[in-house]
Motif scaffolding. Structure first.
Motif, PDB file in Angstrom:
ATOM      1  N   PRO A   1       0.836  -1.207   0.000  1.00  0.00           N
ATOM      2  CA  PRO A   1       0.000   0.000   0.000  1.00  0.00           C
ATOM      3  C   PRO A   1       0.868   1.253   0.000  1.00  0.00           C
ATOM      4  N   PRO A   2       0.390   2.301  -0.642  1.00  0.00           N
ATOM      5  CA  PRO A   2       1.180   3.536  -0.675  1.00  0.00           C
ATOM      6  C   PRO A   2       1.291   4.145   0.722  1.00  0.00           C
ATOM      7  N   ASN A   3       2.409   4.799   0.971  1.00  0.00           N
ATOM      8  CA  ASN A   3       2.627   5.486   2.236  1.00  0.00           C
ATOM      9  C   ASN A   3       3.319   6.809   1.944  1.00  0.00           C
ATOM     10  N   PRO A   4       2.539   7.847   1.633  1.00  0.00           N
ATOM     11  CA  PRO A   4       3.144   9.133   1.284  1.00  0.00           C
ATOM     12  C   PRO A   4       3.924   9.781   2.427  1.00  0.00           C
TER      13      PRO A   4
ATOM     14  N   CYS B   1       9.174   7.700   0.081  1.00  0.00           N
ATOM     15  CA  CYS B   1       8.266   8.228  -0.935  1.00  0.00           C
ATOM     16  C   CYS B   1       8.904   9.483  -1.524  1.00  0.00           C
TER      17      CYS B   1
ATOM     18  N   CYS C   1      11.894   5.789  -5.073  1.00  0.00           N
ATOM     19  CA  CYS C   1      10.749   5.108  -5.684  1.00  0.00           C
ATOM     20  C   CYS C   1      10.765   5.280  -7.196  1.00  0.00           C
TER      21      CYS C   1
ATOM     22  N   CYS D   1       3.061   8.129  -9.728  1.00  0.00           N
ATOM     23  CA  CYS D   1       2.264   7.684  -8.572  1.00  0.00           C
ATOM     24  C   CYS D   1       1.251   8.757  -8.179  1.00  0.00           C
ATOM     25  N   PRO D   2      -0.037   8.389  -8.075  1.00  0.00           N
ATOM     26  CA  PRO D   2      -1.052   9.381  -7.700  1.00  0.00           C
ATOM     27  C   PRO D   2      -1.231   9.545  -6.184  1.00  0.00           C
ATOM     28  N   TYR D   3      -0.455   8.851  -5.376  1.00  0.00           N
ATOM     29  CA  TYR D   3      -0.715   8.812  -3.937  1.00  0.00           C
ATOM     30  C   TYR D   3       0.064   9.824  -3.101  1.00  0.00           C
ATOM     31  N   HIS D   4       1.092  10.428  -3.668  1.00  0.00           N
ATOM     32  CA  HIS D   4       1.832  11.408  -2.869  1.00  0.00           C
ATOM     33  C   HIS D   4       1.376  12.813  -3.250  1.00  0.00           C
TER      34      HIS D   4
END
Length: 150
Positions: A127-130, A135, A140, A146-149
């Motif tokens: 799972p993403p962890n911004p 990150c 990375c 990546c859309p999560y940060h």
């Protein structure tokens, strides 16, 4: 500190091997065994005089699992954190962590973190962890897409 033999934990997704040492094992007055660990630092003891336990339950759970394996006896007493404040006015306090192992080994309704880690390793899905220091573009390879940060 006692070096423990490697412990293989069977999961639905493969075997997870934990290794390491366990710190202080204590005998309580009722004959039960428990883990005690010393933490030092400027915030090791709170303003209430008790040792800070937040963020230490998983480490204490691993210590309990390793001690049980090494001693072939269950750790039935709560885990104990002994805090030694190292900055400002000196203070010593203790804090208790009840049931430190359940988050790792799970229960009837929830998988433990060891099972979840095995699944992540087996599937390659993380799972993403911004908030992670990893990150970043330096660590990375998918950072730019990546859309999560933020």
């Amino acid at each position: 500190e006692v070096q423990c033999d490697a412990l293989d934990i069977e999961t639905e997704h493969g075997v997870v091997t934990i290794t390491g040492t366990t710190d202080r094992v204590r005998f309580d007055a009722d004959g039960s065994l428990g883990i005690s660990d010393i933490k030092t630092g400027s915030q090791a003891v709170g303003t209430d005089g008790r040792a800070a336990t937040k963020g230490h339950h998983l480490q204490m759970g691993i210590y309990q699992i390793m001690a049980e394996q090494a001693l072939q006896r269950p750790m039935t007493a709560p885990a104990e954190v002994i805090g030694l404040k190292s900055k400002g006015r000196p203070a010593i306090g203790t804090g208790v962590i009840e049931d430190a192992k359940t988050a790792l080994i799970g229960d009837e309704g929830h998988p433990g973190l060891i099972e979840i880690a095995a699944q992540m390793l087996a599937t390659g899905l993380f799972p993403p962890n911004p908030k992670s220091l990893l990150c970043s573009p330096k660590y990375c390879p998918a950072f730019t897409t990546c859309p999560y940060h933020a």
